[in-house]
Write an enzyme that holds these catalytic residues in place. Structure first.
Site, PDB file in Angstrom:
ATOM      1  N   LYS A 114      75.264  27.365  23.881  1.00 38.81           N
ATOM      2  CA  LYS A 114      76.473  27.827  23.199  1.00 38.81           C
ATOM      3  C   LYS A 114      77.100  29.012  23.897  1.00 38.81           C
ATOM      4  O   LYS A 114      78.322  29.105  23.984  1.00 38.81           O
ATOM      5  CB  LYS A 114      76.180  28.172  21.732  1.00 38.81           C
ATOM      6  CG  LYS A 114      75.910  26.930  20.898  1.00 38.81           C
ATOM      7  CD  LYS A 114      76.006  27.220  19.413  1.00 38.81           C
ATOM      8  CE  LYS A 114      75.851  25.930  18.613  1.00 38.81           C
ATOM      9  NZ  LYS A 114      75.764  26.163  17.178  1.00 38.81           N
ATOM     10  N   LYS A 196      76.784  13.113  21.076  1.00 40.58           N
ATOM     11  CA  LYS A 196      76.502  13.147  19.636  1.00 40.58           C
ATOM     12  C   LYS A 196      77.794  13.151  18.802  1.00 40.58           C
ATOM     13  O   LYS A 196      78.741  13.858  19.139  1.00 40.58           O
ATOM     14  CB  LYS A 196      75.704  14.433  19.378  1.00 40.58           C
ATOM     15  CG  LYS A 196      75.221  14.624  17.963  1.00 40.58           C
ATOM     16  CD  LYS A 196      74.334  15.865  17.880  1.00 40.58           C
ATOM     17  CE  LYS A 196      74.768  16.740  16.728  1.00 40.58           C
ATOM     18  NZ  LYS A 196      73.882  17.837  16.413  1.00 40.58           N
ATOM     19  N   LYS A 199      81.031  17.191  14.171  1.00 44.57           N
ATOM     20  CA  LYS A 199      82.153  17.647  13.367  1.00 44.57           C
ATOM     21  C   LYS A 199      82.878  18.812  14.030  1.00 44.57           C
ATOM     22  O   LYS A 199      83.952  19.180  13.602  1.00 44.57           O
ATOM     23  CB  LYS A 199      81.649  18.061  11.990  1.00 44.57           C
ATOM     24  CG  LYS A 199      80.700  19.227  12.019  1.00 44.57           C
ATOM     25  CD  LYS A 199      79.965  19.382  10.719  1.00 44.57           C
ATOM     26  CE  LYS A 199      78.932  20.483  10.834  1.00 44.57           C
ATOM     27  NZ  LYS A 199      78.067  20.597   9.697  1.00 44.57           N
TER      28      LYS A 199
HETATM   29  P1  AMP Z   1      75.220  20.195  12.484  1.00 41.83           P
HETATM   30  O1  AMP Z   1      76.341  19.382  11.951  1.00 41.83           O
HETATM   31  O2  AMP Z   1      75.071  20.016  13.974  1.00 41.83           O
HETATM   32  O3  AMP Z   1      75.213  21.614  12.018  1.00 41.83           O
HETATM   33  O4  AMP Z   1      73.897  19.548  11.876  1.00 41.83           O
HETATM   34  C1  AMP Z   1      73.590  19.517  10.513  1.00 41.83           C
HETATM   35  C2  AMP Z   1      72.503  18.500  10.294  1.00 41.83           C
HETATM   36  O5  AMP Z   1      73.024  17.161  10.485  1.00 41.83           O
HETATM   37  C3  AMP Z   1      71.310  18.625  11.236  1.00 41.83           C
HETATM   38  O6  AMP Z   1      70.124  18.335  10.523  1.00 41.83           O
HETATM   39  C4  AMP Z   1      71.565  17.591  12.304  1.00 41.83           C
HETATM   40  O7  AMP Z   1      70.370  17.121  12.875  1.00 41.83           O
HETATM   41  C5  AMP Z   1      72.297  16.497  11.504  1.00 41.83           C
HETATM   42  N1  AMP Z   1      73.265  15.833  12.383  1.00 41.83           N
HETATM   43  C6  AMP Z   1      74.435  16.353  12.839  1.00 41.83           C
HETATM   44  N2  AMP Z   1      75.092  15.479  13.622  1.00 41.83           N
HETATM   45  C7  AMP Z   1      74.298  14.371  13.698  1.00 41.83           C
HETATM   46  C8  AMP Z   1      74.408  13.126  14.371  1.00 41.83           C
HETATM   47  N3  AMP Z   1      75.458  12.810  15.128  1.00 41.83           N
HETATM   48  N4  AMP Z   1      73.408  12.236  14.198  1.00 41.83           N
HETATM   49  C9  AMP Z   1      72.349  12.529  13.426  1.00 41.83           C
HETATM   50  N5  AMP Z   1      72.180  13.683  12.775  1.00 41.83           N
HETATM   51  C10 AMP Z   1      73.143  14.609  12.894  1.00 41.83           C
END
Ligand code: AMP
Ligand code: TRP
Length: 331
Positions: A114, A196, A199
């Site tokens: 980051k 990936k 959001k």
């Molecule tokens: P984040 O949105 O990156 O803050 O992640 C929040 C949670 O959602 C975490 O537990 C991630 O592992 C899960 N997560 C986020 N994006 C994905 C994705 N594309 N596929 C699977 N899990 C996700």
């Protein structure tokens, strides 16, 4: 009694990746485990490690809480609360930061990734954030912490910090274990299936958010990138697009990939996409309906109030003891 603790950062709109990789997993865990107490908090303090727009942060915080409930989280089994409302997180965060080495934080790959993307004005809490995450977990004497594989290193650091604290100040923290999903739990971008689904990139064509309408969902699935093999098989290396569609299908239905493959072996990519769009619509529309009811309701507010009180009670005692241990206070 076993304790499970997890947090989710309220940045950006929630996506299908969050639903499959985090929300549904947590709800399933809650259904499957007996004699277990669950703590789930919206990690709004962690969101401040990057610049936020205040009204959006507030909205996302409530959105995440409402979405978990809409997805079936049972507030009788899970203490759902907002991290910043339990001030002990920040307090223990500081005590643990004072037990964490610069070298340890410098090794965190998430920090390296980051911070390398920004060349100036990196917020210092982005660097110290793993100590706060350790506090989130150790405050509640968690036995298990379900997280995505990107959080594995932070959890190892949490264990190291706890062990060090226990060594200096005699046994105090429980050493938590991670629960990390098997590979395949990562949902990829529909336009670029090696990246990936996220959001942070504002909802583009490759990312289905939990707020998309039927038309948007169908369009995004229809235009998902596939390949020219014309064969439905699960091969994330050779056919990442198709593998991703199968993962999404299996993730929503909570079935094995093989079960979905059996259904589609002799079908076309078009069949798979049409059915998958249907599966997503059937999942998201009722979810959105429940979300809209909740977000306006007193129920959500009551659940968060109750969650805060319950969490605070535990956190307060733990921090009081931790302060004594390290020599703070008059007696
Ligand atoms: P984040 O949105 O990156 O803050 O992640 C929040 C949670 O959602 C975490 O537990 C991630 O592992 C899960 N997560 C986020 N994006 C994905 C994705 N594309 N596929 C699977 N899990 C996700
Ligand atoms: N750092 C986690 C993430 O970005 C969120 C989080 C904060 C967390 N505190 C936590 C997860 C404590 C588990 C336990 O996804």
């Amino acid at each position: 009694m076993t304790r499970i603790v997890s947090g989710i950062k309220p940045t950006g709109s929630l996506t299908l990746g969050n639903l499959i990789g985090a929300i549904k997993r947590f709800v399933r865990l809650q259904e499957d485990m007996e004699d277990t107490e669950f703590f789930l908090f919206i990690a709004d303090l962690h969101a401040l490690t990057s610049r936020q727009i205040p009204h959006k942060l507030r909205k996302h915080t409530l959105d995440v809480a409402a979405m978990y409930l809409a997805a079936g989280l049972d507030p009788e089994k899970t203490t759902l609360f907002i991290q910043s409302e339990v001030k002990e997180h920040a307090e223990l965060g500081y005590l643990l930061q004072s037990n964490t080495y610069m070298g340890e934080l410098e090794r965190m790959t998430q920090y390296k990734d980051k911070s390398s993307k920004q060349n100036q004005n990196i917020i210092s809490s982005l660097f110290t954030y793993p100590a706060l995450m350790a506090a989130d977990i150790l405050l509640y004497d968690a036995d298990y912490v379900p997280v995505g594989d990107d959080q594995k290193q932070h959890l190892e650091l949490t264990r190291d910090i706890a062990e060090r604290f226990n060594h200096y100040y005699h046994d105090f923290f429980k050493i938590p274990e991670p629960i990390i999903p098997k590979v395949g739990a990562r949902i990829m971008d529909l336009q670029n299936p090696t990246k990936k689904m996220s959001k942070s990139e504002d909802s583009d064509k490759g990312c289905i958010t939990l707020f998309d309408n039927e038309k948007q969902i169908r369009k995004k699935v229809r235009s998902a990138v596939t390949d020219s093999y014309r064969k439905i098989a699960y091969d994330p290396v050779k056919q990442p697009g198709i593998a991703n569609l199968l993962n999404i299908y299996a993730g929503i239905r909570e079935e094995k990939i093989e079960t979905i493959l059996d259904m589609y072996e002799d079908k076309t990519y078009k069949d798979l996409k049409e059915d998958l769009a249907e599966v997503i619509v059937a999942e998201l529309l009722p979810l959105q309906e429940r979300y809209h009811k909740l977000i306006k309701s007193d129920t959500l507010q009551d659940i968060l109030d109750k969650g805060r009180e319950y969490a605070q009670n535990i956190a307060f005692k733990k921090v009081r003891k931790a302060k004594r241990k390290v020599g703070l206070g008059r007696k």
